[in-house]
Design a protein around this motif. Structure first.
Motif, PDB file in Angstrom:
ATOM      1  N   SER A 271       0.831  -1.209   0.000  1.00  0.00           N
ATOM      2  CA  SER A 271       0.000   0.000   0.000  1.00  0.00           C
ATOM      3  C   SER A 271       0.864   1.258   0.000  1.00  0.00           C
ATOM      4  O   SER A 271       0.592   2.216  -0.739  1.00  0.00           O
ATOM      5  CB  SER A 271      -0.914  -0.007   1.224  1.00  0.00           C
ATOM      6  N   ASP A 272       1.928   1.228   0.826  1.00  0.00           N
ATOM      7  CA  ASP A 272       2.825   2.398   0.880  1.00  0.00           C
ATOM      8  C   ASP A 272       3.548   2.605  -0.453  1.00  0.00           C
ATOM      9  O   ASP A 272       3.734   3.741  -0.908  1.00  0.00           O
ATOM     10  CB  ASP A 272       3.852   2.226   2.004  1.00  0.00           C
ATOM     11  N   VAL A 273       3.991   1.504  -1.058  1.00  0.00           N
ATOM     12  CA  VAL A 273       4.695   1.608  -2.343  1.00  0.00           C
ATOM     13  C   VAL A 273       3.792   2.216  -3.411  1.00  0.00           C
ATOM     14  O   VAL A 273       4.205   3.088  -4.196  1.00  0.00           O
ATOM     15  CB  VAL A 273       5.219   0.226  -2.782  1.00  0.00           C
ATOM     16  N   PHE A 274       2.530   1.762  -3.459  1.00  0.00           N
ATOM     17  CA  PHE A 274       1.598   2.317  -4.440  1.00  0.00           C
ATOM     18  C   PHE A 274       1.321   3.803  -4.185  1.00  0.00           C
ATOM     19  O   PHE A 274       1.015   4.561  -5.112  1.00  0.00           O
ATOM     20  CB  PHE A 274       0.281   1.534  -4.419  1.00  0.00           C
ATOM     21  N   ASN A 275       1.437   4.221  -2.932  1.00  0.00           N
ATOM     22  CA  ASN A 275       1.210   5.626  -2.584  1.00  0.00           C
ATOM     23  C   ASN A 275       2.485   6.463  -2.666  1.00  0.00           C
ATOM     24  O   ASN A 275       2.493   7.632  -2.295  1.00  0.00           O
ATOM     25  CB  ASN A 275       0.623   5.740  -1.175  1.00  0.00           C
ATOM     26  N   GLY A 276       3.575   5.839  -3.128  1.00  0.00           N
ATOM     27  CA  GLY A 276       4.826   6.563  -3.312  1.00  0.00           C
ATOM     28  C   GLY A 276       5.639   6.744  -2.058  1.00  0.00           C
ATOM     29  O   GLY A 276       6.589   7.545  -2.044  1.00  0.00           O
ATOM     30  N   ASP A 277       5.294   6.042  -0.970  1.00  0.00           N
ATOM     31  CA  ASP A 277       6.036   6.164   0.292  1.00  0.00           C
ATOM     32  C   ASP A 277       7.027   4.994   0.394  1.00  0.00           C
ATOM     33  O   ASP A 277       6.637   3.851   0.613  1.00  0.00           O
ATOM     34  CB  ASP A 277       5.063   6.132   1.473  1.00  0.00           C
ATOM     35  N   TYR A 278       8.314   5.291   0.225  1.00  0.00           N
ATOM     36  CA  TYR A 278       9.345   4.256   0.272  1.00  0.00           C
ATOM     37  C   TYR A 278      10.195   4.326   1.550  1.00  0.00           C
ATOM     38  O   TYR A 278      11.228   3.686   1.648  1.00  0.00           O
ATOM     39  CB  TYR A 278      10.272   4.390  -0.934  1.00  0.00           C
ATOM     40  N   SER A 279       9.729   5.094   2.522  1.00  0.00           N
ATOM     41  CA  SER A 279      10.549   5.359   3.699  1.00  0.00           C
ATOM     42  C   SER A 279      10.725   4.132   4.603  1.00  0.00           C
ATOM     43  O   SER A 279      11.760   3.991   5.261  1.00  0.00           O
ATOM     44  CB  SER A 279       9.939   6.510   4.518  1.00  0.00           C
ATOM     45  N   ASN A 280       9.741   3.248   4.643  1.00  0.00           N
ATOM     46  CA  ASN A 280       9.795   2.119   5.592  1.00  0.00           C
ATOM     47  C   ASN A 280       9.980   0.766   4.912  1.00  0.00           C
ATOM     48  O   ASN A 280       9.870  -0.276   5.564  1.00  0.00           O
ATOM     49  CB  ASN A 280       8.511   2.075   6.434  1.00  0.00           C
ATOM     50  N   TRP A 281      10.244   0.773   3.607  1.00  0.00           N
ATOM     51  CA  TRP A 281      10.207  -0.512   2.909  1.00  0.00           C
ATOM     52  C   TRP A 281      11.341  -1.450   3.340  1.00  0.00           C
ATOM     53  O   TRP A 281      11.145  -2.672   3.404  1.00  0.00           O
ATOM     54  CB  TRP A 281      10.241  -0.286   1.397  1.00  0.00           C
ATOM     55  N   LYS A 282      12.519  -0.892   3.683  1.00  0.00           N
ATOM     56  CA  LYS A 282      13.630  -1.767   4.084  1.00  0.00           C
ATOM     57  C   LYS A 282      13.334  -2.466   5.409  1.00  0.00           C
ATOM     58  O   LYS A 282      13.522  -3.678   5.557  1.00  0.00           O
ATOM     59  CB  LYS A 282      14.919  -0.958   4.195  1.00  0.00           C
ATOM     60  N   GLY A 283      12.860  -1.700   6.385  1.00  0.00           N
ATOM     61  CA  GLY A 283      12.537  -2.286   7.691  1.00  0.00           C
ATOM     62  C   GLY A 283      11.444  -3.328   7.591  1.00  0.00           C
ATOM     63  O   GLY A 283      11.530  -4.406   8.191  1.00  0.00           O
ATOM     64  N   ARG A 284      10.415  -3.006   6.782  1.00  0.00           N
ATOM     65  CA  ARG A 284       9.318  -3.961   6.625  1.00  0.00           C
ATOM     66  C   ARG A 284       9.744  -5.188   5.824  1.00  0.00           C
ATOM     67  O   ARG A 284       9.269  -6.293   6.052  1.00  0.00           O
ATOM     68  CB  ARG A 284       8.135  -3.273   5.949  1.00  0.00           C
ATOM     69  N   PHE A 285      10.648  -4.976   4.894  1.00  0.00           N
ATOM     70  CA  PHE A 285      11.152  -6.121   4.117  1.00  0.00           C
ATOM     71  C   PHE A 285      11.827  -7.142   5.031  1.00  0.00           C
ATOM     72  O   PHE A 285      11.565  -8.341   4.945  1.00  0.00           O
ATOM     73  CB  PHE A 285      12.128  -5.635   3.045  1.00  0.00           C
ATOM     74  N   PHE A 286      12.692  -6.660   5.914  1.00  0.00           N
ATOM     75  CA  PHE A 286      13.377  -7.569   6.828  1.00  0.00           C
ATOM     76  C   PHE A 286      12.394  -8.181   7.841  1.00  0.00           C
ATOM     77  O   PHE A 286      12.539  -9.336   8.236  1.00  0.00           O
ATOM     78  CB  PHE A 286      14.507  -6.836   7.554  1.00  0.00           C
ATOM     79  N   LEU A 287      11.381  -7.398   8.252  1.00  0.00           N
ATOM     80  CA  LEU A 287      10.366  -7.931   9.151  1.00  0.00           C
ATOM     81  C   LEU A 287       9.585  -9.052   8.480  1.00  0.00           C
ATOM     82  O   LEU A 287       9.358 -10.120   9.066  1.00  0.00           O
ATOM     83  CB  LEU A 287       9.410  -6.816   9.598  1.00  0.00           C
ATOM     84  N   ILE A 288       9.173  -8.813   7.220  1.00  0.00           N
ATOM     85  CA  ILE A 288       8.435  -9.838   6.475  1.00  0.00           C
ATOM     86  C   ILE A 288       9.302 -11.073   6.262  1.00  0.00           C
ATOM     87  O   ILE A 288       8.825 -12.205   6.408  1.00  0.00           O
ATOM     88  CB  ILE A 288       7.966  -9.262   5.116  1.00  0.00           C
ATOM     89  N   LEU A 289      10.565 -10.858   5.949  1.00  0.00           N
ATOM     90  CA  LEU A 289      11.481 -11.992   5.760  1.00  0.00           C
ATOM     91  C   LEU A 289      11.601 -12.803   7.046  1.00  0.00           C
ATOM     92  O   LEU A 289      11.558 -14.040   7.017  1.00  0.00           O
ATOM     93  CB  LEU A 289      12.857 -11.481   5.326  1.00  0.00           C
ATOM     94  N   LEU A 290      11.727 -12.106   8.175  1.00  0.00           N
ATOM     95  CA  LEU A 290      11.827 -12.783   9.470  1.00  0.00           C
ATOM     96  C   LEU A 290      10.547 -13.563   9.772  1.00  0.00           C
ATOM     97  O   LEU A 290      10.604 -14.703  10.254  1.00  0.00           O
ATOM     98  CB  LEU A 290      12.095 -11.752  10.566  1.00  0.00           C
ATOM     99  N   LEU A 291       9.402 -12.962   9.481  1.00  0.00           N
ATOM    100  CA  LEU A 291       8.127 -13.625   9.730  1.00  0.00           C
ATOM    101  C   LEU A 291       7.969 -14.869   8.847  1.00  0.00           C
ATOM    102  O   LEU A 291       7.499 -15.912   9.302  1.00  0.00           O
ATOM    103  CB  LEU A 291       6.973 -12.650   9.488  1.00  0.00           C
ATOM    104  N   LEU A 292       8.372 -14.769   7.580  1.00  0.00           N
ATOM    105  CA  LEU A 292       8.275 -15.906   6.670  1.00  0.00           C
ATOM    106  C   LEU A 292       9.201 -17.042   7.106  1.00  0.00           C
ATOM    107  O   LEU A 292       8.825 -18.225   7.027  1.00  0.00           O
ATOM    108  CB  LEU A 292       8.605 -15.463   5.243  1.00  0.00           C
ATOM    109  N   ILE A 293      10.392 -16.696   7.573  1.00  0.00           N
ATOM    110  CA  ILE A 293      11.311 -17.723   8.087  1.00  0.00           C
ATOM    111  C   ILE A 293      10.709 -18.391   9.326  1.00  0.00           C
ATOM    112  O   ILE A 293      10.784 -19.622   9.489  1.00  0.00           O
ATOM    113  CB  ILE A 293      12.684 -17.099   8.417  1.00  0.00           C
ATOM    114  N   SER A 294      10.076 -17.597  10.183  1.00  0.00           N
ATOM    115  CA  SER A 294       9.429 -18.143  11.382  1.00  0.00           C
ATOM    116  C   SER A 294       8.305 -19.093  11.001  1.00  0.00           C
ATOM    117  O   SER A 294       8.147 -20.164  11.597  1.00  0.00           O
ATOM    118  CB  SER A 294       8.893 -17.006  12.257  1.00  0.00           C
ATOM    119  N   ILE A 295       7.509 -18.700   9.997  1.00  0.00           N
ATOM    120  CA  ILE A 295       6.412 -19.559   9.528  1.00  0.00           C
ATOM    121  C   ILE A 295       6.960 -20.887   8.999  1.00  0.00           C
ATOM    122  O   ILE A 295       6.398 -21.954   9.251  1.00  0.00           O
ATOM    123  CB  ILE A 295       5.598 -18.839   8.432  1.00  0.00           C
ATOM    124  N   TYR A 296       8.079 -20.820   8.295  1.00  0.00           N
ATOM    125  CA  TYR A 296       8.701 -22.033   7.742  1.00  0.00           C
ATOM    126  C   TYR A 296       9.074 -23.016   8.845  1.00  0.00           C
ATOM    127  O   TYR A 296       8.725 -24.200   8.783  1.00  0.00           O
ATOM    128  CB  TYR A 296       9.930 -21.653   6.923  1.00  0.00           C
TER     129      TYR A 296
END
Length: 305
Positions: A43-68
């Motif tokens: 949603s943020d990317v579509f709205n042109g807000d790229y300020s938090n994408w790195k932090g959220r990327f690592f959070l999502i990666l961590l969550l996906l690894i946890s799910i695995y």
């Protein structure tokens, strides 16, 4: 149980569903946060807000690894076998163990070294392990656990062990049959959701009713996970060689199975049987136990009985 062989479930059958229900609950929350994080990031990317994408990327990666890793833990119960049976053949004095890898371990009863399992953890759980030894009589080449796990005191282990030992070594099979009160309905079939829940709830006395309001929601959650585990798992099948070694006579006087379970199973698992039913079973079991004691005393002396 019959005159030729006795079959038990595995050590972890009693608590099946509990680990996967607890881990599954954690996994559900992690999945929720992962989906929410992905949605917010997109949603943020579509709205042109790229300020938090790195932090959220690592959070999502961590969550996906946890799910695995959480999923791998859940799959230790799901998509496996409904249970891993152990069969004791009284006639040929052999033990057959259905292992997790699908292989069947066969060993002579007299050559297996049985010992109490070492307790561990905050609440010690005692068990009985059978060790297959190498020719030197010291090196352990394989180990399996009997279907007993008792928290706290290890006193009840001796009773379980003596039941198995007497079946394999003593002339009291018909009396032993009188001691069996409940058999899981898992021979060549999957247990039902109702029985799985009953097996999880099973009480020893009415005093446990005090904890029922707290435990029932947890048991229901574990019951659902147990049912999923049973429905997604295959029914274990003994190899033909084991079946050929375990042929019974049509008129075998000993025939103990789930068909002999208490008629009012809910009342039995809630320790709320009618007085007449309870007293009849208690009298039958006491009489059988006394006959066994007499036979053992005659063979080994009064001190052993």
């Amino acid at each position: 149980m019959n005159s030729v062989w006795l079959e038990t479930v595995c050590k972890y059958y009693a608590g099946k569903g509990i680990p996967s229900s607890l881990v599954g609950l954690v996994c559900a929350f992690v999945i929720y946060f992962a989906i929410a994080s992905i949605f917010l990031t997109v949603s943020d990317v579509f709205n042109g807000d790229y300020s938090n994408w790195k932090g959220r990327f690592f959070l999502i990666l961590l969550l996906l690894i946890s799910i695995y890793f959480l999923s791998k833990f859940i799959l230790k119960e799901w998509f496996r076998k409904t249970h891993y049976p152990i069969r004791f053949n009284r006639k040929n004095q052999m033990i057959y163990v259905y292992q997790v890898n699908g292989q069947v371990l066969s060993a002579p009863w007299a050559e297996v070294f049985f010992t109490r399992a070492t307790p561990g953890g905050a609440i010690p759980e005692w068990g009985i392990d059978g060790h297959i030894l190498a020719q030197d009589g010291e090196t352990v080449v394989n180990t399996f656990s009997l279907a007993v796990s008792i928290a706290g005191s290890s006193k009840l282990l001796s009773e379980y062990w003596e039941f198995i030992r007497c079946y394999m070594e003593e002339d009291c099979v018909e009396d032993l049959a009188e001691l069996v009160a409940l058999c899981p309905p898992v021979e060549n079939r999957r247990e039902s959701f109702t029985f799985g829940l009953q097996y999880l709830i099973k009480m020893r006395s009415r005093l446990e009713w005090i904890f029922l309001p707290v435990m029932l929601p947890l048991d229901l959650l574990a019951g659902v996970a147990r049912w999923v585990a049973m429905q997604t798992s295959a029914i274990p099948q003994w190899p033909q060689a084991v079946q050929d070694a375990c042929v019974t006579e049509p008129d075998d006087p000993v025939n103990v199975s789930a068909a002999n379970n208490p008629r009012h199973l809910w009342r039995y698992v809630l320790a709320n049987e009618a007085r007449e039913e309870y007293e009849a079973r208690y009298a039958r079991q006491t009489a059988a136990n006394n006959r066994i004691r007499v036979k053992l005393a005659e063979r080994y002396g009064k001190k052993s009985a």
